[in-house]
Design an enzyme around this catalytic site. Structure first.
Site, PDB file in Angstrom:
ATOM      1  N   SER A   4       8.931   5.620  -4.241  1.00 24.89           N
ATOM      2  CA  SER A   4       9.090   4.537  -2.954  1.00 24.89           C
ATOM      3  C   SER A   4       8.503   5.055  -1.406  1.00 24.89           C
ATOM      4  O   SER A   4       8.237   6.733  -1.336  1.00 24.89           O
ATOM      5  CB  SER A   4      10.543   4.313  -1.962  1.00 24.89           C
ATOM      6  OG  SER A   4      10.563   3.538  -0.647  1.00 24.89           O
ATOM      7  N   HIS A  61       4.390   1.265  -8.307  1.00 25.57           N
ATOM      8  CA  HIS A  61       3.385   0.312  -8.428  1.00 25.57           C
ATOM      9  C   HIS A  61       2.195   0.225  -9.735  1.00 25.57           C
ATOM     10  O   HIS A  61       1.958  -0.581  -9.207  1.00 25.57           O
ATOM     11  CB  HIS A  61       2.595   0.923  -7.242  1.00 25.57           C
ATOM     12  CG  HIS A  61       2.745   0.568  -5.001  1.00 25.57           C
ATOM     13  ND1 HIS A  61       4.016   1.908  -4.673  1.00 25.57           N
ATOM     14  CD2 HIS A  61       3.725  -0.714  -4.990  1.00 25.57           C
ATOM     15  CE1 HIS A  61       3.889   1.474  -3.721  1.00 25.57           C
ATOM     16  NE2 HIS A  61       4.046  -0.173  -3.830  1.00 25.57           N
ATOM     17  N   GLY A 115       0.642  -1.293  -0.167  1.00 25.23           N
ATOM     18  CA  GLY A 115       0.408  -0.126   0.013  1.00 25.23           C
ATOM     19  C   GLY A 115       0.908   1.797  -0.325  1.00 25.23           C
ATOM     20  O   GLY A 115       1.882   1.450   0.034  1.00 25.23           O
TER      21      GLY A 115
HETATM   22  P1  AMP Z   1       5.980  -2.576  -1.570  1.00 27.10           P
HETATM   23  O1  AMP Z   1       4.858  -2.307  -1.097  1.00 27.10           O
HETATM   24  O2  AMP Z   1       7.150  -1.942  -1.283  1.00 27.10           O
HETATM   25  O3  AMP Z   1       5.804  -3.869  -0.954  1.00 27.10           O
HETATM   26  O4  AMP Z   1       6.101  -2.582  -3.176  1.00 27.10           O
HETATM   27  C1  AMP Z   1       5.013  -3.827  -3.620  1.00 27.10           C
HETATM   28  C2  AMP Z   1       5.479  -3.940  -5.193  1.00 27.10           C
HETATM   29  O5  AMP Z   1       6.170  -2.342  -6.110  1.00 27.10           O
HETATM   30  C3  AMP Z   1       7.333  -4.235  -5.380  1.00 27.10           C
HETATM   31  O6  AMP Z   1       7.343  -5.300  -6.760  1.00 27.10           O
HETATM   32  C4  AMP Z   1       8.496  -3.665  -5.189  1.00 27.10           C
HETATM   33  O7  AMP Z   1       9.481  -3.574  -6.006  1.00 27.10           O
HETATM   34  C5  AMP Z   1       7.740  -2.685  -6.245  1.00 27.10           C
HETATM   35  N1  AMP Z   1       8.351  -1.540  -6.442  1.00 27.10           N
HETATM   36  C6  AMP Z   1       8.087  -0.121  -5.359  1.00 27.10           C
HETATM   37  N2  AMP Z   1       8.372   0.951  -5.831  1.00 27.10           N
HETATM   38  C7  AMP Z   1       8.706   1.006  -6.908  1.00 27.10           C
HETATM   39  C8  AMP Z   1       9.624   1.334  -7.740  1.00 27.10           C
HETATM   40  N3  AMP Z   1       9.437   2.954  -7.856  1.00 27.10           N
HETATM   41  N4  AMP Z   1       9.757   0.939  -9.330  1.00 27.10           N
HETATM   42  C9  AMP Z   1       9.283  -0.723  -9.856  1.00 27.10           C
HETATM   43  N5  AMP Z   1       8.338  -0.426  -9.098  1.00 27.10           N
HETATM   44  C10 AMP Z   1       8.135  -0.972  -7.532  1.00 27.10           C
END
Ligand code: AMP
Length: 285
Positions: free
Chosen positions: A187, A39, A33
């Protein structure tokens, strides 16, 4: 486009089973989230490849090391659901802790080797938490394909290994890193940065670009490249480097020489905020 919220495992499985029986391809994007363009880019990829797109939002306690930001991790499901509507997701799966880790829960999935270096040094239980929850989500959502970001390069490598080793019949798709206009990798944790930290954090992506320039100019020694990256990041007074490594992109084992492709991966703290980034450096022919 309206997105249906699914908040039980049974309901999620039923919906997915029905779609599969109808011959529809189910695509899956697991997240924690606080969604941003990174995302959403994964959801767009899933949308292109699948008939039914499921996004999970679950802040998984098992992947946080004690003392990390589990409690204060940003949670904003309503806004997330709105954003998911704009990119055509069909279902948002939002389980709670009691569903994922009910009383008596005792089973964990561990991938060896790939989970020993890089981020695992400062986050020793992190990948065990990730592989455990992703296996569970794979079993509940039963997707044909799942999309993960290369932003978390080590995580993607670990998930690919686990999927192959445990015979999950799921295609794993890696998606490119989405960046802010000034280069900072998107992020959910960027929101923690102070205004000064946010400005200084651009040193990270700048250092990755300079590393590729060095390789283009013929540099092949990891130590020289890493030292240069350290100097560029050192220009940001708030930056504290956790690691900078050049590793083989498949095995994640440190390289003694850059030959074809090398993963430059790093983790840097700005105050309490830990940021990771990476780039696959390529040697010009
Ligand atoms: P998270 O919510 O941080 O667990 O991320 C969920 C998914 O989104 C994971 O597969 C991450 O690698 C991907 N993700 C997060 N930030 C980025 C970004 N800047 N570019 C591409 N994918 C991302």
């Amino acid at each position: 486009m309206s997105v249906a919220i699914v908040n039980t495992c049974d309901k999620m499985r039923q919906l997915s089973e029905r779609a599969r029986k109808e011959g529809r391809i189910v695509g899956f994007v697991p997240t924690m989230g606080a969604l941003h363009e990174g995302h959403l880019s994964l959801v767009r990829i899933a949308r292109k490849r699948a008939d039914v797109v499921v996004v999970s939002i679950y802040v998984n306690p098992a992947q946080f090391t004690p003392g990390e930001d589990f409690e204060k991790y940003p949670r904003m499901v309503d806004e997330d659901v709105r954003l998911l509507g704009t990119v055509g997701a069909d279902y948002v799966f939002t389980p709670d802790d009691a569903m994922i880790y009910p009383e008596g829960y005792a089973t964990y999935v561990t991938v060896e080797g790939l989970t020993e270096g890089l981020c695992a040094r400062s986050r020793p239980i992190h990948f065990r938490g990730v592989t455990t929850v992703v296996s569970k989500l794979f079993n509940i959502v039963r997707p044909h394909l799942a999309v993960f970001g290369q932003k978390d390069f080590q995580q993607l490598a670990v998930i690919r290994r686990m999927t192959a080793d445990l015979n999950f019949d799921i295609e794993i798709i890696g998606a490119p890193i989405v960046r802010e206009a000034d280069g900072l990798a998107m992020s959910s944790r960027n929101a923690y940065l102070s205004p000064e930290g946010r400005v200084q954090a651009t040193a990270i992506s700048r250092s990755l670009g300079e590393a590729q320039n060095l390789v283009n100019a013929g540099e092949t020694h990891p130590d020289e490249i890493i030292e240069h990256v350290r100097r560029v990041i050192g220009e940001a007074p708030l930056a504290e480097v956790e690691y900078i490594e050049l590793v083989d992109p498949d095995s994640l084992i440190p390289l003694t020489e850059v030959t074809e492709r090398a993963l430059l991966a790093l983790a840097v703290r700005f105050g309490q905020t830990r940021l990771i980034d990476n780039s696959v450096l390529t040697v010009p022919e």
